[in-house]
Design a protein around this motif. Structure first.
Motif, PDB file in Angstrom:
ATOM      1  N   VAL A 161      36.815  33.624  50.178  1.00 31.92           N
ATOM      2  CA  VAL A 161      37.283  34.139  48.988  1.00 31.92           C
ATOM      3  C   VAL A 161      38.679  33.928  48.795  1.00 31.92           C
ATOM      4  O   VAL A 161      39.525  34.023  50.001  1.00 31.92           O
ATOM      5  CB  VAL A 161      36.929  35.763  49.062  1.00 31.92           C
ATOM      6  N   HIS A 162      39.225  33.313  47.746  1.00 37.72           N
ATOM      7  CA  HIS A 162      40.624  33.132  47.366  1.00 37.72           C
ATOM      8  C   HIS A 162      41.138  34.572  46.750  1.00 37.72           C
ATOM      9  O   HIS A 162      40.598  35.104  45.687  1.00 37.72           O
ATOM     10  CB  HIS A 162      40.866  32.250  46.457  1.00 37.72           C
ATOM     11  N   LEU A 163      41.954  35.116  47.528  1.00 33.87           N
ATOM     12  CA  LEU A 163      42.842  36.430  47.110  1.00 33.87           C
ATOM     13  C   LEU A 163      43.916  36.138  46.020  1.00 33.87           C
ATOM     14  O   LEU A 163      44.820  35.420  46.390  1.00 33.87           O
ATOM     15  CB  LEU A 163      43.110  37.220  48.367  1.00 33.87           C
ATOM     16  N   VAL A 164      44.174  36.759  44.945  1.00 38.50           N
ATOM     17  CA  VAL A 164      45.293  36.795  44.241  1.00 38.50           C
ATOM     18  C   VAL A 164      45.992  38.076  44.347  1.00 38.50           C
ATOM     19  O   VAL A 164      45.605  38.952  43.636  1.00 38.50           O
ATOM     20  CB  VAL A 164      45.088  36.315  42.564  1.00 38.50           C
ATOM     21  N   ALA A 165      46.758  38.171  45.249  1.00 41.13           N
ATOM     22  CA  ALA A 165      47.453  39.618  45.678  1.00 41.13           C
ATOM     23  C   ALA A 165      48.626  39.556  46.431  1.00 41.13           C
ATOM     24  O   ALA A 165      48.844  38.366  47.011  1.00 41.13           O
ATOM     25  CB  ALA A 165      46.251  40.397  46.402  1.00 41.13           C
ATOM     26  N   SER A 166      49.309  40.357  46.447  1.00 47.69           N
ATOM     27  CA  SER A 166      50.369  40.542  47.398  1.00 47.69           C
ATOM     28  C   SER A 166      50.397  42.094  48.009  1.00 47.69           C
ATOM     29  O   SER A 166      49.505  42.713  47.800  1.00 47.69           O
ATOM     30  CB  SER A 166      51.921  40.587  46.411  1.00 47.69           C
ATOM     31  N   ASP A 167      51.097  42.346  49.055  1.00 50.81           N
ATOM     32  CA  ASP A 167      50.951  43.496  49.797  1.00 50.81           C
ATOM     33  C   ASP A 167      51.339  44.783  48.989  1.00 50.81           C
ATOM     34  O   ASP A 167      52.325  44.574  48.115  1.00 50.81           O
ATOM     35  CB  ASP A 167      51.814  43.418  51.144  1.00 50.81           C
ATOM     36  N   PRO A 168      50.789  46.038  49.230  1.00 51.89           N
ATOM     37  CA  PRO A 168      50.003  46.283  50.162  1.00 51.89           C
ATOM     38  C   PRO A 168      48.512  45.708  50.187  1.00 51.89           C
ATOM     39  O   PRO A 168      47.620  45.785  51.031  1.00 51.89           O
ATOM     40  CB  PRO A 168      49.913  47.555  50.372  1.00 51.89           C
ATOM     41  N   GLN A 169      48.193  45.375  48.603  1.00 53.65           N
ATOM     42  CA  GLN A 169      46.802  45.293  48.482  1.00 53.65           C
ATOM     43  C   GLN A 169      46.271  44.154  49.292  1.00 53.65           C
ATOM     44  O   GLN A 169      44.990  43.947  49.642  1.00 53.65           O
ATOM     45  CB  GLN A 169      46.499  45.095  47.038  1.00 53.65           C
ATOM     46  N   LEU A 170      47.129  42.874  49.612  1.00 52.44           N
ATOM     47  CA  LEU A 170      46.600  41.616  50.296  1.00 52.44           C
ATOM     48  C   LEU A 170      46.114  41.925  51.535  1.00 52.44           C
ATOM     49  O   LEU A 170      44.797  41.617  51.984  1.00 52.44           O
ATOM     50  CB  LEU A 170      48.057  40.696  50.155  1.00 52.44           C
ATOM     51  N   SER A 171      46.866  42.893  52.318  1.00 51.16           N
ATOM     52  CA  SER A 171      46.338  43.256  53.643  1.00 51.16           C
ATOM     53  C   SER A 171      45.055  43.946  53.740  1.00 51.16           C
ATOM     54  O   SER A 171      44.455  43.507  54.444  1.00 51.16           O
ATOM     55  CB  SER A 171      47.573  44.153  54.492  1.00 51.16           C
ATOM     56  N   VAL A 172      44.905  44.927  52.998  1.00 48.94           N
ATOM     57  CA  VAL A 172      43.897  45.642  52.803  1.00 48.94           C
ATOM     58  C   VAL A 172      42.629  44.759  52.463  1.00 48.94           C
ATOM     59  O   VAL A 172      41.435  44.889  53.039  1.00 48.94           O
ATOM     60  CB  VAL A 172      43.999  46.973  51.943  1.00 48.94           C
ATOM     61  N   TYR A 173      42.666  43.936  51.392  1.00 46.27           N
ATOM     62  CA  TYR A 173      41.564  43.135  50.884  1.00 46.27           C
ATOM     63  C   TYR A 173      41.141  42.236  51.774  1.00 46.27           C
ATOM     64  O   TYR A 173      40.324  41.773  52.171  1.00 46.27           O
ATOM     65  CB  TYR A 173      41.652  42.679  49.645  1.00 46.27           C
ATOM     66  N   ARG A 174      42.346  41.535  52.502  1.00 46.16           N
ATOM     67  CA  ARG A 174      42.372  40.626  53.415  1.00 46.16           C
ATOM     68  C   ARG A 174      41.420  40.944  54.693  1.00 46.16           C
ATOM     69  O   ARG A 174      40.253  40.198  55.080  1.00 46.16           O
ATOM     70  CB  ARG A 174      43.571  40.292  53.718  1.00 46.16           C
ATOM     71  N   SER A 175      41.842  42.231  55.141  1.00 49.67           N
ATOM     72  CA  SER A 175      41.131  42.710  56.272  1.00 49.67           C
ATOM     73  C   SER A 175      39.711  42.915  55.960  1.00 49.67           C
ATOM     74  O   SER A 175      38.726  42.750  56.940  1.00 49.67           O
ATOM     75  CB  SER A 175      41.802  43.819  57.050  1.00 49.67           C
TER      76      SER A 175
ATOM     77  N   GLY B 267      45.647  29.186  37.778  1.00 49.52           N
ATOM     78  CA  GLY B 267      46.739  28.964  38.683  1.00 49.52           C
ATOM     79  C   GLY B 267      46.531  28.851  40.098  1.00 49.52           C
ATOM     80  O   GLY B 267      47.296  28.236  40.962  1.00 49.52           O
ATOM     81  N   THR B 268      45.136  29.160  40.602  1.00 53.81           N
ATOM     82  CA  THR B 268      45.002  29.101  41.984  1.00 53.81           C
ATOM     83  C   THR B 268      44.419  27.627  42.301  1.00 53.81           C
ATOM     84  O   THR B 268      44.619  27.266  43.406  1.00 53.81           O
ATOM     85  CB  THR B 268      43.719  29.903  42.180  1.00 53.81           C
ATOM     86  N   GLY B 269      44.028  27.000  41.211  1.00 56.81           N
ATOM     87  CA  GLY B 269      43.753  25.488  41.559  1.00 56.81           C
ATOM     88  C   GLY B 269      42.314  25.345  42.104  1.00 56.81           C
ATOM     89  O   GLY B 269      42.104  24.417  42.712  1.00 56.81           O
ATOM     90  N   ILE B 270      41.733  26.753  42.484  1.00 52.26           N
ATOM     91  CA  ILE B 270      40.373  26.666  43.010  1.00 52.26           C
ATOM     92  C   ILE B 270      39.377  26.064  41.712  1.00 52.26           C
ATOM     93  O   ILE B 270      38.877  26.699  40.643  1.00 52.26           O
ATOM     94  CB  ILE B 270      40.107  27.994  43.379  1.00 52.26           C
ATOM     95  N   ASP B 271      38.727  25.192  42.146  1.00 57.62           N
ATOM     96  CA  ASP B 271      37.632  24.575  41.158  1.00 57.62           C
ATOM     97  C   ASP B 271      36.245  25.251  41.434  1.00 57.62           C
ATOM     98  O   ASP B 271      35.366  25.348  40.651  1.00 57.62           O
ATOM     99  CB  ASP B 271      37.594  23.017  41.118  1.00 57.62           C
ATOM    100  N   ASP B 272      35.913  25.448  42.718  1.00 55.28           N
ATOM    101  CA  ASP B 272      34.701  25.933  43.113  1.00 55.28           C
ATOM    102  C   ASP B 272      34.881  27.077  44.002  1.00 55.28           C
ATOM    103  O   ASP B 272      35.553  26.905  45.146  1.00 55.28           O
ATOM    104  CB  ASP B 272      33.720  24.934  43.718  1.00 55.28           C
ATOM    105  N   GLY B 273      34.216  28.484  43.789  1.00 51.54           N
ATOM    106  CA  GLY B 273      34.218  29.320  44.905  1.00 51.54           C
ATOM    107  C   GLY B 273      34.604  30.697  44.042  1.00 51.54           C
ATOM    108  O   GLY B 273      34.255  30.858  42.931  1.00 51.54           O
ATOM    109  N   LEU B 274      34.796  31.559  44.770  1.00 50.30           N
ATOM    110  CA  LEU B 274      34.901  33.011  44.419  1.00 50.30           C
ATOM    111  C   LEU B 274      36.362  33.465  44.299  1.00 50.30           C
ATOM    112  O   LEU B 274      37.103  33.277  45.590  1.00 50.30           O
ATOM    113  CB  LEU B 274      34.120  34.120  45.160  1.00 50.30           C
ATOM    114  N   ILE B 275      37.048  34.024  43.435  1.00 49.34           N
ATOM    115  CA  ILE B 275      38.305  34.560  43.438  1.00 49.34           C
ATOM    116  C   ILE B 275      38.527  36.046  43.151  1.00 49.34           C
ATOM    117  O   ILE B 275      37.592  36.353  42.256  1.00 49.34           O
ATOM    118  CB  ILE B 275      39.155  33.728  42.194  1.00 49.34           C
ATOM    119  N   CYS B 276      39.228  36.538  43.929  1.00 47.40           N
ATOM    120  CA  CYS B 276      39.254  38.072  43.782  1.00 47.40           C
ATOM    121  C   CYS B 276      40.926  38.410  43.445  1.00 47.40           C
ATOM    122  O   CYS B 276      41.738  38.023  44.018  1.00 47.40           O
ATOM    123  CB  CYS B 276      38.869  38.874  45.162  1.00 47.40           C
TER     124      CYS B 276
END
Lengths: 298, 298
Positions: B254-268, B135-144
């Motif tokens: 890195v492409h994150l599949v996340a929503s807050d609060p995890q999104l903020s912590v992983y993103r930073s 669902g991310t549409g990412i064809d090349d790279g790293l997804i977390c």
């Protein structure tokens, strides 16, 4: 033949257990008693009564005999708070910083715990293990004390220079009731999970990746459900040993303060790493330590 | 104005939650419903009734509309066991290996989970995340995909090549009720524990040493009791990120599949490591993934 003359009453008073020993001048145990009156089960103000209940006959028979205590009895929730001695420290500092307990109509002391501040910002503490460390008689080298919070202690010139704790036992207990261990069945073979744990530890990605293998390798049919708990235990011990190597380098030998089953697992783990292993039973080490500490004082 | 024409019913059916969406040909959500009828709460044979209870009106209004499901509904304890697709795999293999469900009087499918065997002997599985990944549409790279069992997924040429799980969330939950967290108080500041966690992670000795610092730094007065739980969480996330770097190298983004609060912590955490971060909400990723999978099939 005359009865051996006792020199002191040794008290090993931990969170969940109380062990008392009547010790002679040579450090040999004349008599021994143990109970479940650990520090956590003693009500406020109840320590004198708990000690009397544990060794009333000795206290009565030898009214002048000193009492020397080690363990959580010296913590904030213990009989008295015995302040931490700071690393680096040796037997003489320890003997000079005994905390006196009044009101027993005899000399009574609590051995201090030890703390250490690392240059990397880490802070660490021990209480009870310091007595075992000095009980080993190891003046130079590395000492490992497996447990809920395993300690690795560096000795140099008879002094404790640095040490580090690893929450190996605590983490094992926490994970045993958690999802990754849900497929576990009772272990059967003593070497269960060893190959898989070594492989998972080497695989890269760190401990939190390797731990998931406790489940997935069973799902894949690669590992028996009987190996799940030994796998977790060995994996955590591998992580502890790798961590200790990182901090303390690779000595030729390690001295273990442990009894079975931990002794066997740690011993084989260290020997696989090419290290010489010597060892002593924890209760023996505590008694020897108390004896050395009181000898250094008097 | 005409109502949008629905194309399929999307079902995200996890262990504890059931989410159903009526989706149009462009992948947009026409209507949405959610309930607590997770897989673990559905009795044997109860899946058809649970689905009808969740979206009876849509099933009645659109008798020919297909249903496409992802998540634990395809596990051994789900509606049907949808066999794992093996890495490397892409959207076309996934669309070709949908597991059909009979008896609903319409087309109904479950998306397969994905497994991977590493050369290092590790085995890993996912169920539900594969749909988000596509669902991310990412064809090349790293997804977390952060979570109880965080997944890091390597994509190359539109195919999932390798992935690894880290039990970050599970370990956090297990440790929160354990001894090292006993001094914890309610967190106050959003950045609590960050400095200490970064320092402890870098200190050497590994995760099982660093975790003990959740207690000792509070004892020493170096860290607030309010920082204990954030410290543990950040330390585990640091370990996860270090592990992922070891396995997958250091990508630029890195492409994150996340929503807050995890999104903020992983993103930073990722941005501190100098990585570009893009992200998508997990529910959005699941819907987009189901839409891409059904489009690849038909």
């Amino acid at each position: 033949m005359a009865s051996p003359e006792p020199r002191f009453i040794a008290v090993d008073w931990g969170t969940t257990r109380l062990r008392t020993s009547l010790v002679d001048a040579g450090g040999a145990v004349i008599a021994h008693a143990r109970s479940d009156s650990g520090v956590q089960s003693v009500p406020p103000g109840g320590f004198p009564a708990a000690l009397r209940a544990a060794c009333a006959a000795w206290l009565e028979a030898y009214p002048a005999l000193p009492v020397v205590m080690a363990g959580m009895v010296g913590s904030r929730n213990g009989w008295v708070e015995a302040p931490y001695l700071h690393c680096p420290c040796g037997l003489s500092e320890m003997a000079a910083q005994l905390t006196r307990i009044d009101g027993l109509e005899r000399d009574a002391f609590v051995v201090p715990g030890v703390d250490v501040r690392w240059e990397d910002g880490s802070y660490d503490v021990m209480r009870g293990e310091e007595t075992q460390v000095f009980g080993t008689g190891i003046d130079d080298g590395l000492i490992c004390l497996p447990g809920t919070h395993s300690k690795w202690v560096e000795m140099a010139g008879g002094r404790m220079t640095r040490f580090a704790s690893f929450i190996t036992g605590e983490l094992y207990a926490a994970l045993s009731g958690s999802f990754v261990a849900r497929l576990a069945e009772e272990p059967d073979a003593p070497e269960a999970g060893q190959t898989e744990a070594t492989e998972a530890a080497r695989a890269g990605g760190g401990l939190t990746r390797a731990l998931f293998q406790a489940r997935t390798r069973v799902l894949a049919g690669d590992m028996s459900p009987r190996a799940v708990r030994p796998f977790l235990s060995r994996l955590l011990i591998e992580a502890e040993m790798a961590g200790a190597s990182e901090l303390f380098g690779h000595p030729a030998s390690v001295h273990l303060v442990a009894s079975d089953p931990q002794l066997s697992v740690y011993r084989s783990g260290l020997e696989r790493r090419g290290l010489q292993v010597s060892f002593v039973d924890p209760a023996t080490a505590t008694l020897a330590g108390l004896n050395r500490i009181i000898s250094a004082r008097t």
